[in-house]
Structures are given as C-alpha cells and as structure tokens.
Design an enzyme around this catalytic site. Structure first.
Site, short mmCIF file in Angstrom:
data_model
loop_
_atom_site.label_atom_id
_atom_site.label_comp_id
_atom_site.label_asym_id
_atom_site.label_seq_id
_atom_site.Cartn_x
_atom_site.Cartn_y
_atom_site.Cartn_z
N CYS A 168 -11.76 -7.31 -9.72
CA CYS A 168 -11.46 -6.40 -10.84
C CYS A 168 -11.32 -7.14 -12.17
CB CYS A 168 -10.19 -5.61 -10.55
SG CYS A 168 -10.35 -4.61 -9.08
N HIS A 180 -6.42 -2.37 -16.77
CA HIS A 180 -7.26 -2.06 -15.61
C HIS A 180 -6.74 -0.76 -14.97
CE1 HIS A 180 -9.48 -2.32 -11.99
NE2 HIS A 180 -8.48 -2.73 -11.23
N ASN A 221 -10.42 3.82 -9.38
CA ASN A 221 -10.52 2.41 -9.72
C ASN A 221 -11.97 1.96 -9.61
OD1 ASN A 221 -10.48 -0.38 -9.76
ND2 ASN A 221 -8.75 -0.59 -8.34
O1 UT7 Z 1 -7.85 -3.04 -8.45
C1 UT7 Z 1 -7.12 -3.98 -7.75
C2 UT7 Z 1 -5.73 -3.69 -7.82
N1 UT7 Z 1 -5.36 -2.65 -6.89
C3 UT7 Z 1 -4.12 -2.31 -6.88
O2 UT7 Z 1 -3.37 -2.86 -7.65
C4 UT7 Z 1 -3.64 -1.28 -5.91
C5 UT7 Z 1 -2.18 -1.54 -5.70
N2 UT7 Z 1 -1.52 -0.69 -4.72
C6 UT7 Z 1 -1.35 0.63 -4.90
O3 UT7 Z 1 -1.84 1.24 -5.81
C7 UT7 Z 1 -0.41 1.33 -3.93
O4 UT7 Z 1 0.25 0.37 -3.15
C8 UT7 Z 1 -1.13 2.35 -3.00
C9 UT7 Z 1 -1.59 3.55 -3.79
C10 UT7 Z 1 -2.31 1.70 -2.33
C11 UT7 Z 1 -0.17 2.84 -1.93
O5 UT7 Z 1 0.96 3.42 -2.54
P1 UT7 Z 1 2.43 3.02 -2.10
O6 UT7 Z 1 3.34 3.85 -2.87
O7 UT7 Z 1 2.54 1.52 -2.24
O8 UT7 Z 1 2.47 3.46 -0.59
P2 UT7 Z 1 2.64 2.58 0.73
O9 UT7 Z 1 1.43 1.72 0.94
O10 UT7 Z 1 3.99 1.94 0.70
O11 UT7 Z 1 2.64 3.71 1.81
C12 UT7 Z 1 3.65 4.69 1.87
C13 UT7 Z 1 3.30 5.64 2.97
C14 UT7 Z 1 2.94 4.94 4.29
O12 UT7 Z 1 3.41 5.74 5.34
P3 UT7 Z 1 4.79 5.35 6.10
O13 UT7 Z 1 4.56 3.97 6.63
O14 UT7 Z 1 5.85 5.40 5.03
O15 UT7 Z 1 4.88 6.40 7.14
C15 UT7 Z 1 1.46 4.95 4.30
O16 UT7 Z 1 0.91 4.92 5.60
O17 UT7 Z 1 2.12 6.40 2.60
C16 UT7 Z 1 1.16 6.28 3.64
N3 UT7 Z 1 -0.16 6.36 3.02
C17 UT7 Z 1 -0.76 7.51 2.79
N4 UT7 Z 1 -0.41 8.78 2.99
C18 UT7 Z 1 -1.26 9.75 2.62
C19 UT7 Z 1 -0.95 5.33 2.62
N5 UT7 Z 1 -2.09 5.83 2.10
C20 UT7 Z 1 -2.01 7.18 2.20
C21 UT7 Z 1 -2.86 8.23 1.85
N6 UT7 Z 1 -2.45 9.49 2.05
N7 UT7 Z 1 -4.06 8.02 1.26
#
Ligand code: UT7
Length: 352
Positions: free
Chosen positions: A117, A256, A286
């Site tokens: 990125c 970004h 993204n």
């Molecule tokens: O371009 C390069 C840079 N990229 C980034 O910087 C991306 C950085 N990361 C993020 O944007 C976020 O971490 C995400 C959007 C990917 C995830 O959001 P989060 O608030 O960090 O959620 P999490 O990964 O902590 O997941 C929370 C819950 C999990 O379920 P449990 O374990 O709490 O039951 C995940 O399994 O949300 C679940 N989850 C989803 N639920 C519905 C993860 N993805 C999804 C989804 N839909 N698409």
C-alpha cells in the site's frame, strides 16, 4: 545534474475505477458477514471490481491517459514512468513498461515500486526526487491495483476490505511546489501482519511451492490496525517537523484509505480536523497503491485541491512499509505572490 533542488508542480491528475460495483449486500451472500458489520468496522459501503479482461496496466493506462490529457502534454516528452502496484500483470516486464508503451512515452524509462500500500507514495517520492535533482523534467507516476485477483473470497476478514482502481499524477519541473517533508520507513520483522506468498517462495522438502490460497492476501487485522495508526501518526509528525509546519498549517489530509476508523484515529491523534480529511474508502474500499492518487484526483476535480495548499499524505501496508509526505501543491508551478502580481499586470521579479 543541478546543484540546487528543482521544484515540482503537479501538471495533471487522473483516475480510473472499474464499472462493476460490488455492494456489502452482495458479499453477505458469499461469506458470513453483514452490511452493518462492514460499515461499522470499516466505513466501506461498496467497492469496484475489474472485468476479466482488465489488468493493473489497463486500469493504470486509463488513469495515466486522464492525467496526461489534464496536463495537455505530448507523452513522448515524459522522461520516466513509475508505477506502484502489488498486482502487476506479470513478474516482468514491469507494469510501468507496459503503460509506457501504450501511452506513447517513447523516450521514457520505467519501473515498478513494490511496497504494497506504500507503493504509490514510494513511486511519487522517487519521481519527485528525479525532478528535484534535475535528472528528469517530466515523470508519470501511477498507482494501480487489481486486488480482486489476490483476494481469498472465502476469507471474510479480508475480502470485504479491498477493491480495484488506479490513479495517476504527472509531475513536472517548476519554479514552485513539491515536497517539504518526506518520511519513508520499513519493518520487515512485521511481515506476518499483512502478506501474500509468491512464485519465488521457498519450497518444502517435497519441492512444493506455496498453494494458491497462500498467494492470496493474508492479514492479522487487529495488529495491522494498531501499527497503522501509530506508524502513520508518527510519520506525519516527523514530516511536519522536517517541513517546519504544524498540523494547523495543513489544508488537506490524504491518508491511505484502508479503514475509516484508522483514518479517523490517525487524524484524531494528529489533532487534524475531520473536515480536512479526504475519504473515498466508503465507495472504493482499500485500493492499496491506488488510494492516494485516486483521492488526489477526485479532490482536484471536486475543487478541494487548491493552488498553494499544504497537503499531508500518509500510508502503510504490507512490509510493513509506510511513510508520509507534506506537499506544497502547485499546478501552475509559480510562487503564489508572483502569480498574483502577474495577474495584476506587475511583471514577475518586479516591485517588491
Ligand atoms: O492497507 C493495508 C492496511 N490495512 C489495514 O490497516 C487493515 C487493518 N485492520 C482493520 O481494518 C480491522 O482490523 C478489520 C476491519 C480487518 C477487522 O476489524 P476489527 O474491529 O479489528 O475486528 P476483529 O478482527 O477484532 O474481529 C472482531 C470480530 C471477530 O469475531 P469474534 O472473534 O469476536 O467472534 C471476527 O471473526 O469480527 C469478526 N469478523 C467479522 N464479522 C463479520 C471479522 N471479519 C468479519 C466480517 N464480518 N467481514
């Protein structure tokens, strides 16, 4: 080569988004997710996905053509074509060479900058430096991605985040404009925050290379999230110090576009009012290397990018690779005081 650094104007801007829109509702039908979750956690409502016959070079070419037309120049006068991309048409030739040929930049050199990125900012900074040193007069910089080709559409943790698109900037030597501060960093020890294996990966004891799934985007989302806010905030602060500016001097913030919460968190940490933040993530997701040039090109066309503005840009992605630039934006390439005197009929270099 010249001993004094040249200034750089942005003579042209362009962008291209594939026509096909994929909404969150559409993804609800393929993975266990919801429009509500995606919007709440990322701010993304929809993204664009390339047609089967589109590639990074074809998307990049469309954006580059728009930038070249905007600059109203003969492509044969371009000295260098630089492309930030994570999804090149092939390992080689470079996507830059393909765009260089198709656009008719017959006297240009060209290569790709692979920094995930941070690819566009790396290419943009390199292009700026080629002009600043006097090595080039005109540089075409493109950020282009078909991330849909390296997304694991079964992985809800990544497939909802990314989209395809391209943006392009035509840089030109000028009397005014260019970078005031630049910070580029890398930390390969955080490889497993965000990665995709490739054809060059190590073979196992049976000689087997990575599976197709391992060549798709893999990410530790929460680790990436934390690194993103900290690294981009620190990089912008450092670039501001180099520029001898403060956050209050910044007119436009172009981060970004990975996640609206990361963008807002970074702006908050910097003390940057949200009105100054350019956001496209809700409609395009993204686009990796393409997010910043798309955002710049759209801001320009919406009249939000004005002559003489101080623009802060920052990015982070796989590597980790990240950085920030403070840009004195100029399209005309003449110091505003001189430009306004000329408009008033006072010759440049005259009274005052
Ligand atoms: O371009 C390069 C840079 N990229 C980034 O910087 C991306 C950085 N990361 C993020 O944007 C976020 O971490 C995400 C959007 C990917 C995830 O959001 P989060 O608030 O960090 O959620 P999490 O990964 O902590 O997941 C929370 C819950 C999990 O379920 P449990 O374990 O709490 O039951 C995940 O399994 O949300 C679940 N989850 C989803 N639920 C519905 C993860 N993805 C999804 C989804 N839909 N698409």
């Amino acid at each position: 080569m010249q001993s004094r650094l040249q200034n750089v104007r942005i003579a042209g801007l362009g962008h291209y988004l594939p026509e096909r829109i994929v909404t969150n509702a559409e993804l609800e039908r393929t993975v266990e997710t919801s429009d509500q979750w995606i919007q709440d956690r990322t701010g993304i409502k929809e993204r664009r996905i390339a047609r089967n016959d589109e590639t990074a070079s074809s998307l990049g070419l469309a954006a580059a053509k728009m930038a070249v037309e905007d600059a109203d120049i003969d492509p044969a006068t371009i000295d260098l074509v630089l492309v930030g991309t994570t999804t090149p048409d092939g390992l080689f030739p470079s996507t830059a060479s393909l765009i260089q040929d198709k656009i008719g930049a017959t006297h240009a050199g060209g290569w790709d900058c692979a920094a995930a990125c941070a690819g566009f900012l790396s290419a943009f900074a390199t292009g700026m430096q080629f002009i600043q040193t006097g090595a080039s007069k005109r540089v075409l910089v493109v950020g282009t991605e078909v991330l849909s080709r390296i997304i694991n559409w079964q992985d809800r943790g990544t497939c909802v985040l990314f989209g395809d698109g391209a943006g392009a900037v035509l840089l030109e030597a000028a009397e005014y404009g260019g970078p005031l501060g630049l910070v580029m960093r890398s930390d390969g020890s955080k490889k497993y925050h965000l990665w995709a294996e490739g054809i060059g990966a190590a073979r196992d004891e049976d000689g087997n290379g990575p599976t197709l799934e391992q060549c798709m985007i893999q990410m530790d989302g929460p680790a990436m999230f934390k690194s993103a806010v900290h690294a981009m905030t620190d990089a912008v602060r450092e670039a501001l110090v180099q520029s001898e500016l403060t956050v209050d001097d910044i007119d436009l913030f172009v981060p970004h576009q990975a996640n609206l919460r990361i963008m807002q968190g970074t702006a908050k940490a910097l003390g940057m009012p949200l009105e100054k933040v350019i956001a496209t993530v809700h409609k395009y997701g993204n686009n990796s290397s393409a997010t910043i040039p798309i955002a710049l090109s759209e801001a320009y066309r919406e009249g939000r990018l004005e002559e003489g503005m101080k623009v802060a840009m920052c990015t982070i992605g796989g590597g980790l690779a990240w950085g920030a630039m403070i840009l004195e934006y100029s399209r005309v390439g003449v110091r505003p005081a001189v430009a306004s005197k000329e408009a008033a009929g006072v010759p440049a270099g005259g009274a005052g």
